[in-house]
Design a protein around this motif. Structure first.
Motif, PDB file in Angstrom:
ATOM      1  N   LEU A 198       0.851  -1.187   0.000  1.00  0.00           N
ATOM      2  CA  LEU A 198       0.000   0.000   0.000  1.00  0.00           C
ATOM      3  C   LEU A 198       0.888   1.238   0.000  1.00  0.00           C
ATOM      4  O   LEU A 198       1.558   1.522   0.984  1.00  0.00           O
ATOM      5  N   TYR A 199       0.905   1.929  -1.130  1.00  0.00           N
ATOM      6  CA  TYR A 199       1.616   3.205  -1.228  1.00  0.00           C
ATOM      7  C   TYR A 199       0.979   4.046  -2.325  1.00  0.00           C
ATOM      8  O   TYR A 199       0.143   3.558  -3.099  1.00  0.00           O
ATOM      9  N   GLY A 200       1.337   5.293  -2.395  1.00  0.00           N
ATOM     10  CA  GLY A 200       0.619   6.253  -3.215  1.00  0.00           C
ATOM     11  C   GLY A 200       0.593   5.975  -4.694  1.00  0.00           C
ATOM     12  O   GLY A 200      -0.366   6.306  -5.384  1.00  0.00           O
ATOM     13  N   ASP A 201       1.672   5.355  -5.244  1.00  0.00           N
ATOM     14  CA  ASP A 201       1.754   5.157  -6.686  1.00  0.00           C
ATOM     15  C   ASP A 201       1.100   3.871  -7.169  1.00  0.00           C
ATOM     16  O   ASP A 201       1.147   3.563  -8.353  1.00  0.00           O
ATOM     17  N   LEU A 202       0.497   3.109  -6.264  1.00  0.00           N
ATOM     18  CA  LEU A 202      -0.177   1.878  -6.680  1.00  0.00           C
ATOM     19  C   LEU A 202      -1.440   2.200  -7.486  1.00  0.00           C
ATOM     20  O   LEU A 202      -2.100   3.222  -7.248  1.00  0.00           O
ATOM     21  N   PRO A 203      -1.791   1.347  -8.427  1.00  0.00           N
ATOM     22  CA  PRO A 203      -3.083   1.517  -9.115  1.00  0.00           C
ATOM     23  C   PRO A 203      -4.237   1.462  -8.104  1.00  0.00           C
ATOM     24  O   PRO A 203      -4.134   0.809  -7.058  1.00  0.00           O
ATOM     25  N   LYS A 204      -5.347   2.110  -8.460  1.00  0.00           N
ATOM     26  CA  LYS A 204      -6.474   2.221  -7.524  1.00  0.00           C
ATOM     27  C   LYS A 204      -6.992   0.846  -7.084  1.00  0.00           C
ATOM     28  O   LYS A 204      -7.308   0.643  -5.908  1.00  0.00           O
ATOM     29  N   ALA A 205      -7.035  -0.112  -7.992  1.00  0.00           N
ATOM     30  CA  ALA A 205      -7.560  -1.429  -7.634  1.00  0.00           C
ATOM     31  C   ALA A 205      -6.699  -2.084  -6.562  1.00  0.00           C
ATOM     32  O   ALA A 205      -7.218  -2.717  -5.625  1.00  0.00           O
ATOM     33  N   GLU A 206      -5.400  -1.949  -6.665  1.00  0.00           N
ATOM     34  CA  GLU A 206      -4.501  -2.544  -5.668  1.00  0.00           C
ATOM     35  C   GLU A 206      -4.594  -1.798  -4.342  1.00  0.00           C
ATOM     36  O   GLU A 206      -4.489  -2.405  -3.272  1.00  0.00           O
ATOM     37  N   GLN A 207      -4.804  -0.475  -4.390  1.00  0.00           N
ATOM     38  CA  GLN A 207      -4.996   0.276  -3.154  1.00  0.00           C
ATOM     39  C   GLN A 207      -6.266  -0.181  -2.445  1.00  0.00           C
ATOM     40  O   GLN A 207      -6.262  -0.408  -1.222  1.00  0.00           O
ATOM     41  N   ASP A 208      -7.354  -0.335  -3.198  1.00  0.00           N
ATOM     42  CA  ASP A 208      -8.620  -0.773  -2.598  1.00  0.00           C
ATOM     43  C   ASP A 208      -8.480  -2.167  -2.006  1.00  0.00           C
ATOM     44  O   ASP A 208      -9.074  -2.476  -0.959  1.00  0.00           O
ATOM     45  N   ARG A 209      -7.717  -3.030  -2.661  1.00  0.00           N
ATOM     46  CA  ARG A 209      -7.505  -4.379  -2.151  1.00  0.00           C
ATOM     47  C   ARG A 209      -6.826  -4.348  -0.791  1.00  0.00           C
ATOM     48  O   ARG A 209      -7.114  -5.176   0.080  1.00  0.00           O
ATOM     49  N   ALA A 210      -5.917  -3.383  -0.606  1.00  0.00           N
ATOM     50  CA  ALA A 210      -5.217  -3.283   0.675  1.00  0.00           C
ATOM     51  C   ALA A 210      -6.095  -2.673   1.759  1.00  0.00           C
ATOM     52  O   ALA A 210      -5.927  -2.965   2.947  1.00  0.00           O
TER      53      ALA A 210
END
Length: 844
Positions: free
Chosen positions: A251-263
């Protein structure tokens, strides 16, 4: 937890009433109290709120998550009552009354519409993080409130904040405090000392222990993306054979939105999770299901060095406030556990807070925003903490070089165009020069410099800093030439983000002629327009010098290591020399073709210690870099003289044509000057002569440019010219080079400062002399070295009369047998002196 149970719910009536009576307020509410999602929704019902609420979040991920949570609570989709605006993404509509934005978005909105028409309340959430843009946004909002909009209300919210200080900044704003409702968190400290070199190893060990000991999801804090990726790899290997292996989520700022939501959300299959994050998850974000926190104890912060104009990313220990925020993440849904990779005693030594970003950031964007606002002196605004003078001045110098500010630090027409683009002024300057058919390439360059590197260090070409390599890789990815994954050739997710950003900027570029319409520029030249101060010249293999004179380097294996010139687009300042992270090779001809290039022509006159002569050159320079030099036959005589004097200093006085008699004369002058305590005589010691060459040697060096020419100097005349005629006679009289003794011989004296002059003479030549001769106006008796007939010292004394009376009889007895042919009278004071042996007796 239902919204009615959130602790902040109880203080919202008080907060609304405070804002009804005052233009500003401060809300102190601990993590998990509901301030981020509940306060804006509840304040919508306030009778004084007639317009929109703008809420600022310090990070894009937090802004999007906050808007999503509020929309969920209203039973709506994002973009209806609640929307958000972040870089490259905006979801709002005509119905939107709460807009969650990042601080940069607010700054741009203020510049376009200083009155914030239609906005009733601006909320600064998590203000304790003290981001550069939040400080600027608050300073501008206060300026608007005091000058244009007395009805505009400001609300500052934080979990850990000196509320009285903020209240004073806001003109005595009322402070409202909400109680917390977090669950207890059990702290486990480590016995190991934190080791920056073992961050990943230590974190993996503790994370595995915590996973097997505790239940629920784990949240692991690490300083940066690199550590997250390495930790993920090790955890995958360690847990690969575990039947209950968890889901591992970065989980960090440059991740795609889908991966952020997964975290952020629990696993639908109810598998346990280990979420590895940066400091982005310290505040604002709610990561559901977390019961255990593992804290590495480190943060990565930028530190700007105004003296060299470079930023150094530093991995530093977290503050106690940040440690408390991180630990609190374990107590949101029930009792939790926090594993800290440091000892309890070490914790007490941590700083209370991290310093505000404004104190250690590159201030060029802030200075340009102020200039566009009409402020050339930051003291005209009210700041949480004013910008440091050195960094502010350095930023002004850069903006002047880019043409964004004039010499009075007022914004230029070009500066206004630069400020309208949502990028660093350096990149905006580059973008505005893009020719129509080169806009995509230049936008790609800007995006590659703004996002994480698409060529990870671990890839086959990861050692190269070459920007052109990355441009080619990006183009191959766009054409599908990398295959389905591109694995081994680049970071596909990073390329996707770069591509998105690049196309957004291309659409934002003004539809007009570029600043460099008449000249087609290379990739390196475009980089030089953004980084004119980072053109670098090779000084050795893989080593370069910037325009400023700063030394930088790159890996010796890098293909660019042997280039004559580089443009260093991305630099880590380093400790003693900077490290080049991204660059492009540029030729001398390309440098000369740059628009508005500021070359200087100078004459260089310097001593060359290898050639042992003054070298006179004409130089064409870019800052400290010499692009071209050629010899010249004539130069400023004063510069030639200074260079020659520098040569003499470096070689030492021994390079001058000294003779033994001249050294002896120098000793006599120095000796008499000391005896007479100056006496008006000049100082001719080597120390004085060496440090005052310009006072006594300059006049004699006309036409002298080489070491060999120094031997032609008449050094005795030069030195004696420093004494008047009377002083020269005084030297001969009071510090004579020789002295006549009773035998008639003329014997030399040996002088040394601090000692009596030495007269070395055979004993027989002093017969008849009862007192020791004196020099120096009769103040100093000579030190007599009385010699045997074989010229060996047999007595040292400055009391000749005492010697005759007390010591001579013993000397006579000792030496008569050894030297029978010599004269050994019984009464030396009545005897006739002689320089010869005793003549033989005649027979009668």
């Amino acid at each position: 937890m239902a919204t009615d149970e959130l602790p902040v719910k109880a203080v919202i009536p008080t907060l609304s009433a405070a804002l009804a009576e005052h233009p500003s307020a401060v809300l102190c509410a601990p993590p998990g109290s509901g301030k981020t999602t509940l306060v804006p929704l509840e304040l919508l019902q306030s009778p004084w709120l007639t317009g929109q609420i703008l809420m600022l979040e310090p990070r894009r991920l937090a802004a999007r998550a906050a808007a999503g949570r509020m929309a969920f609570l209203l039973g709506e989709t994002v973009g209806e009552t609640v929307g958000y605006a972040i870089r490259l993404e905006r979801r709002v509509s005509a119905k939107t009354r709460i807009e969650v934005v990042t601080e940069g978005i607010l700054t741009q909105r203020l510049q376009r519409d200083p009155s914030l028409d239609g906005v009733s309340l601006v909320i600064f959430d998590e203000f304790h993080e003290r981001n550069l843009q939040s400080d600027l946004a608050l300073a501008l909002s206060l300026d608007v409130q005091q000058g244009l909009r007395e009805d505009l209300r400001l609300l500052v919210m934080s979990a850990t904040l000196d509320s009285e200080w903020v209240s004073a900044l806001l003109g005595g704003a009322p402070v409202v405090k909400a109680e917390g409702r977090s669950y207890p968190v059990t702290l486990h400290y480590s016995s190991e000392h934190p080791d920056k070199r073992r961050i990943v190893e230590q974190t993996v060990n503790i994370t595995l222990q915590a996973f097997h000991r505790e239940s629920g999801d784990l949240l692991v804090f690490l300083p940066g993306v690199g550590e997250i990726k390495r930790t993920l790899d090790r955890l995958r290997n360690a847990l690969s054979n575990d039947a209950a292996a968890p889901i591992l989520s970065p989980l960090y700022g440059d991740l795609p939105k889908a991966e952020q939501d997964r975290a952020l959300l629990p696993d639908p299959g109810r598998r346990r999770r280990i979420v590895l994050t940066t400091s982005i998850a310290e505040t604002s974000l709610t990561i559901e299901g977390v019961t255990t926190v593992v804290d590495s104890g480190w943060s990565r912060l930028p530190a700007f060095l105004p003296g060299i104009g470079l930023t150094r990313l530093e991995t530093v220990p977290i503050s106690r406030a940040a440690a408390d925020q991180r630990a609190g993440r374990a107590g949101r849904i029930g009792p939790g556990v926090c594993y800290r990779l440091w000892s309890a005693s070490y914790h007490d030594r941590l700083p209370a807070f991290h310093p505000a970003e404004i104190l250690q950031a590159d201030l060029a964007p802030l200075v340009l925003d102020l200039a566009r606002w009409g402020v050339s002196d930051p003291d005209q605004l009210h700041w949480p903490e004013p910008p440091p003078v050195a960094a502010y001045s350095q930023a002004c110098d850069l903006l002047e070089r880019l043409g964004a500010l004039n010499l009075q630090r007022r914004i230029t027409t070009l500066g206004r165009s630069i400020s309208r683009l949502p990028v660093h002024p350096r990149l905006a300057h580059m973008l505005l020069h893009a020719a129509p058919d080169e806009r995509q390439t230049v936008c790609d360059l800007a995006a590659l410099l703004s996002e994480r590197d698409i060529l990870p260090y671990s890839s086959d070409s990861g050692r190269s800093v070459d920007m052109t390599l990355r441009l080619r890789l990006l183009e191959r990815w766009r054409t599908g030439d990398l295959g389905s994954t591109g694995r081994g050739s680049g970071d596909v997710a990073a390329m996707r983000q770069v591509d998105r950003l690049s196309h957004d900027w291309k659409k934002r570029l003004p539809k007009r002629e570029p600043l460099s319409a008449e000249t087609r520029l290379s990739v390196a030249q475009y980089l030089a327009l953004a980084y004119p101060d980072r053109i670098a010249q090779r000084t050795g293999h893989a080593r370069f010098r910037l325009v400023s004179g700063r030394a930088v380097r790159l890996s010796e294996e890098d293909p660019l290591a042997g280039e004559e010139y580089l443009v260093a687009a991305q630099l880590d300042a380093g400790r003693t020399e900077g490290w080049v992270r991204l660059a492009a090779a540029i030729g001398e001809a390309e440098i000369r073709e740059l628009p508005d290039l500021q070359l200087t022509s100078t004459e260089s006159v310097a001593w060359d210690s290898t050639a042992e002569r003054v070298v006179m050159l004409s130089r064409e320079c870019l800052g400290t870099l010499t692009l071209k030099e050629s010899p010249i036959s004539h130069a400023d005589p004063a510069m030639v003289l200074e260079a020659m004097l520098a040569g003499v200093r470096s070689m030492g006085l021994s390079v001058l044509p000294w003779s033994r008699p001249l050294r002896q004369w120098q000793d006599r002058v120095c000796w008499l000057r000391e005896v007479l305590e100056g006496g008006g005589l000049p100082d001719l010691s080597d120390e004085w002569l060496a440090t005052h060459l310009e006072d006594w040697l300059s006049a004699w060096l006309d036409g002298v440019t080489r070491k060999v020419q120094l031997q032609r100097l008449d050094l005795p005349t030069i030195l004696k010219a420093m004494l008047s005629w009377d002083q020269q006679q005084q030297i001969e009289r009071e510090a004579p080079s020789h002295i006549y003794v009773p035998s008639g011989s003329r014997i030399p004296l040996k002088y040394s400062t601090g000692e009596a002059p030495i007269l070395a003479v055979r004993l027989q030549e002093l017969f008849g002399l009862s007192e020791t001769p004196r020099v120096g106006e009769g103040r100093v008796p000579l030190m007599l070295h009385l010699l045997s007939p074989a010229q060996r010292p047999m007595q040292i004394t400055d009391d000749l009369g005492g010697f005759w009376q007390r010591t001579y009889p013993e000397v006579k007895r000792e030496l008569m047998g050894r030297y029978p042919k010599h004269y050994w009278p019984d009464d030396p004071m009545q005897a006739k002196p002689t320089a010869r042996t005793k003549p033989p007796l005649r027979r009668s």
